[in-house]
Design a protein around this motif. Structure first.
Motif, PDB file in Angstrom:
ATOM      1  N   ALA A 185      40.350  34.276  41.564  1.00  0.00           N
ATOM      2  CA  ALA A 185      40.682  35.436  40.860  1.00  0.00           C
ATOM      3  C   ALA A 185      39.574  36.743  41.312  1.00  0.00           C
ATOM      4  O   ALA A 185      39.982  37.872  41.586  1.00  0.00           O
ATOM      5  N   HIS A 186      38.399  36.373  41.397  1.00  0.00           N
ATOM      6  CA  HIS A 186      37.186  37.126  41.883  1.00  0.00           C
ATOM      7  C   HIS A 186      37.477  37.616  43.063  1.00  0.00           C
ATOM      8  O   HIS A 186      37.141  38.953  43.462  1.00  0.00           O
ATOM      9  N   LEU A 187      37.851  36.727  43.909  1.00  0.00           N
ATOM     10  CA  LEU A 187      38.162  37.216  45.513  1.00  0.00           C
ATOM     11  C   LEU A 187      39.172  38.013  45.781  1.00  0.00           C
ATOM     12  O   LEU A 187      39.215  39.194  46.321  1.00  0.00           O
ATOM     13  N   SER A 188      40.120  37.922  44.715  1.00  0.00           N
ATOM     14  CA  SER A 188      41.544  38.915  44.851  1.00  0.00           C
ATOM     15  C   SER A 188      41.235  40.257  44.344  1.00  0.00           C
ATOM     16  O   SER A 188      41.380  41.161  44.918  1.00  0.00           O
ATOM     17  N   ARG A 189      40.174  40.326  43.235  1.00  0.00           N
ATOM     18  CA  ARG A 189      39.866  41.328  42.513  1.00  0.00           C
ATOM     19  C   ARG A 189      38.792  42.343  43.729  1.00  0.00           C
ATOM     20  O   ARG A 189      39.161  43.474  43.898  1.00  0.00           O
ATOM     21  N   ARG A 190      38.177  41.630  44.277  1.00  0.00           N
ATOM     22  CA  ARG A 190      37.332  42.416  45.034  1.00  0.00           C
ATOM     23  C   ARG A 190      37.989  43.082  46.377  1.00  0.00           C
ATOM     24  O   ARG A 190      37.894  44.039  46.995  1.00  0.00           O
ATOM     25  N   LEU A 191      38.876  42.092  46.733  1.00  0.00           N
ATOM     26  CA  LEU A 191      39.814  42.517  47.762  1.00  0.00           C
ATOM     27  C   LEU A 191      40.673  43.743  47.593  1.00  0.00           C
ATOM     28  O   LEU A 191      41.125  44.553  48.504  1.00  0.00           O
ATOM     29  N   LEU A 192      40.973  43.876  46.400  1.00  0.00           N
ATOM     30  CA  LEU A 192      41.720  45.124  45.824  1.00  0.00           C
ATOM     31  C   LEU A 192      41.211  46.279  46.352  1.00  0.00           C
ATOM     32  O   LEU A 192      41.723  47.478  46.727  1.00  0.00           O
ATOM     33  N   ALA A 193      39.672  46.581  46.367  1.00  0.00           N
ATOM     34  CA  ALA A 193      39.198  47.706  46.514  1.00  0.00           C
ATOM     35  C   ALA A 193      38.923  48.079  48.108  1.00  0.00           C
ATOM     36  O   ALA A 193      39.090  49.108  48.601  1.00  0.00           O
ATOM     37  N   SER A 194      39.234  46.963  49.028  1.00  0.00           N
ATOM     38  CA  SER A 194      39.207  47.048  50.444  1.00  0.00           C
ATOM     39  C   SER A 194      40.940  47.314  51.066  1.00  0.00           C
ATOM     40  O   SER A 194      40.695  47.497  52.296  1.00  0.00           O
ATOM     41  N   THR A 195      41.620  47.098  50.208  1.00  0.00           N
ATOM     42  CA  THR A 195      42.892  47.162  50.749  1.00  0.00           C
ATOM     43  C   THR A 195      43.731  47.996  49.751  1.00  0.00           C
ATOM     44  O   THR A 195      43.352  48.502  48.469  1.00  0.00           O
ATOM     45  N   THR A 196      45.098  48.319  50.020  1.00  0.00           N
ATOM     46  CA  THR A 196      46.054  48.984  49.114  1.00  0.00           C
ATOM     47  C   THR A 196      46.671  48.032  48.229  1.00  0.00           C
ATOM     48  O   THR A 196      47.754  48.338  47.785  1.00  0.00           O
ATOM     49  N   ALA A 197      46.340  46.637  48.211  1.00  0.00           N
ATOM     50  CA  ALA A 197      47.131  45.511  47.861  1.00  0.00           C
ATOM     51  C   ALA A 197      47.073  45.652  46.174  1.00  0.00           C
ATOM     52  O   ALA A 197      46.209  46.241  45.509  1.00  0.00           O
ATOM     53  N   CYS A 198      48.005  44.678  45.784  1.00  0.00           N
ATOM     54  CA  CYS A 198      48.160  44.415  44.345  1.00  0.00           C
ATOM     55  C   CYS A 198      47.794  43.007  43.961  1.00  0.00           C
ATOM     56  O   CYS A 198      48.216  42.276  44.924  1.00  0.00           O
ATOM     57  N   ALA A 199      47.768  42.670  42.815  1.00  0.00           N
ATOM     58  CA  ALA A 199      47.639  41.172  42.114  1.00  0.00           C
ATOM     59  C   ALA A 199      47.507  41.126  40.936  1.00  0.00           C
ATOM     60  O   ALA A 199      47.113  41.830  40.142  1.00  0.00           O
ATOM     61  N   PHE A 200      48.045  39.989  40.448  1.00  0.00           N
ATOM     62  CA  PHE A 200      48.226  39.561  38.936  1.00  0.00           C
ATOM     63  C   PHE A 200      46.952  39.062  38.609  1.00  0.00           C
ATOM     64  O   PHE A 200      46.243  37.989  39.107  1.00  0.00           O
ATOM     65  N   LEU A 201      46.117  39.875  37.618  1.00  0.00           N
ATOM     66  CA  LEU A 201      44.785  39.287  37.079  1.00  0.00           C
ATOM     67  C   LEU A 201      44.845  39.227  35.431  1.00  0.00           C
ATOM     68  O   LEU A 201      45.862  39.600  34.951  1.00  0.00           O
ATOM     69  N   PRO A 202      43.845  38.570  35.095  1.00  0.00           N
ATOM     70  CA  PRO A 202      43.851  38.561  33.689  1.00  0.00           C
ATOM     71  C   PRO A 202      44.118  40.095  33.225  1.00  0.00           C
ATOM     72  O   PRO A 202      43.189  40.925  33.358  1.00  0.00           O
ATOM     73  N   SER A 203      45.081  40.261  31.938  1.00  0.00           N
ATOM     74  CA  SER A 203      45.019  41.432  31.630  1.00  0.00           C
ATOM     75  C   SER A 203      43.958  42.128  30.933  1.00  0.00           C
ATOM     76  O   SER A 203      43.394  43.237  31.081  1.00  0.00           O
ATOM     77  N   ASP A 204      42.852  41.442  30.159  1.00  0.00           N
ATOM     78  CA  ASP A 204      41.622  41.812  29.536  1.00  0.00           C
ATOM     79  C   ASP A 204      40.686  42.298  30.812  1.00  0.00           C
ATOM     80  O   ASP A 204      39.667  42.841  30.495  1.00  0.00           O
ATOM     81  N   TRP A 205      40.881  42.015  32.050  1.00  0.00           N
ATOM     82  CA  TRP A 205      39.786  42.247  33.142  1.00  0.00           C
ATOM     83  C   TRP A 205      39.804  43.898  33.198  1.00  0.00           C
ATOM     84  O   TRP A 205      38.868  44.325  33.632  1.00  0.00           O
ATOM     85  N   GLN A 206      40.841  44.527  32.689  1.00  0.00           N
ATOM     86  CA  GLN A 206      40.996  46.041  32.719  1.00  0.00           C
ATOM     87  C   GLN A 206      39.794  46.600  31.950  1.00  0.00           C
ATOM     88  O   GLN A 206      39.244  47.533  32.414  1.00  0.00           O
TER      89      GLN A 206
END
Length: 272
Positions: free
Chosen positions: A209-230
């Motif tokens: 999950a953390h790798l997905s979150r970090r890659l969002l910043a360097s791409t225009t991609a989206c991913a399903f992550l825990p809602s409370d991570w906002q």
């Protein structure tokens, strides 16, 4: 074999005196003599020659001595290891990387605050491998989003968690937003494919999950992550036209597991 008999034999052989051996062992001299006779009766040999205060090992006693020392050393080590395992509650817990990162890490912190002597092994692996380890008794407890339908396994629903679709920055112009597929369970893919129709080819598939979150910043991609991570990561932008997905969380273990009492105890601490 009564280990107390060997212990008495070793003390008499060390002191060469029944009275001094009795003092060291906090026994009466008659009790020491009785134990030596019991050991001699079991072995069918005399272990000491007794001439007034001159006590010596017989040839049989000399031969028994190294074995008695080895047996007592092994027995003491066995008692130490058994007591250590009882005091420290050895338990192995397995889950996917995403579950450890999202919720189970905080759960472990709470467990150790409640039980400082607790000793756990945290395993990260795909669900099918962890189920196999459960059957082979290499794993005590599995935390998963899908309880396996097998009679020999017991399960308990621990609660539910919510996943939201997040991105970092605006969507690319004139092209669909790339998607990072995160492993939240096999049946989750059916739900996400239904929601993301026309965008089924992921930019990347991962279990972190953390790798997905970090890659969002360097791409225009989206991913399903825990809602409370906002709340924890304000840079995450919620894609509001995709509703959150609610997922169950289960604990799974062998019905005849020797660790059932400890498993029940730690599952009293809420995971989510």
């Amino acid at each position: 074999m009564d280990t107390e008999l060997l212990k008495t034999f070793l003390e008499v052989s060390r002191t060469r005196h029944f009275g001094r051996a009795a003092e060291t062992l906090y026994l009466t001299q008659s009790a020491v003599s009785s134990r030596i006779r019991q050991l001699e009766t079991q072995l069918g040999v005399s272990l000491f020659t007794r001439h007034r205060n001159n006590i010596r090992l017989t040839l049989a006693g000399e031969r028994l001595l190294p074995y008695a020392e080895s047996l007592m050393s092994t027995w003491q080590l066995a008692k130490k290891e058994v007591n250590h395992s009882v005091e420290n509650f050895q338990l192995s817990i397995g889950a996917s990387a995403a579950l450890w990162e999202a919720w189970l890490g905080s759960w472990l912190e709470t467990l150790y605050q409640q039980r400082p002597a607790l000793q756990l092994e945290a395993r990260i692996a795909p669900r099918h491998l962890l189920i196999r380890e459960l059957h082979e008794r290499q794993l005590d407890l599995l935390i998963t989003t899908e309880p396996p339908k097998m009679e020999e396994l017991a399960s308990l629903q621990l609660g539910q968690f919510s996943l939201s679709l997040f991105a970092h920055g605006p969507a690319p112009e004139d092209s669909p937003r790339p998607y990072i597929r995160l492993e939240w369970g096999a049946d989750f893919h059916t739900l996400e494919n239904r929601l993301l129709a026309g965008n089924t080819q992921p930019l990347m598939t991962t279990t972190s999950a953390h790798l997905s979150r970090r890659l969002l910043a360097s791409t225009t991609a989206c991913a399903f992550l825990p809602s409370d991570w906002q709340n924890a990561y304000p840079e995450l932008q919620l894609i509001v036209d995709i509703p959150p997905l609610v997922r169950p969380l289960y604990a799974v273990w062998l019905q005849n597991s020797d660790q059932r009492p400890l498993i029940r105890q730690i599952l009293k601490t809420p995971v989510i």
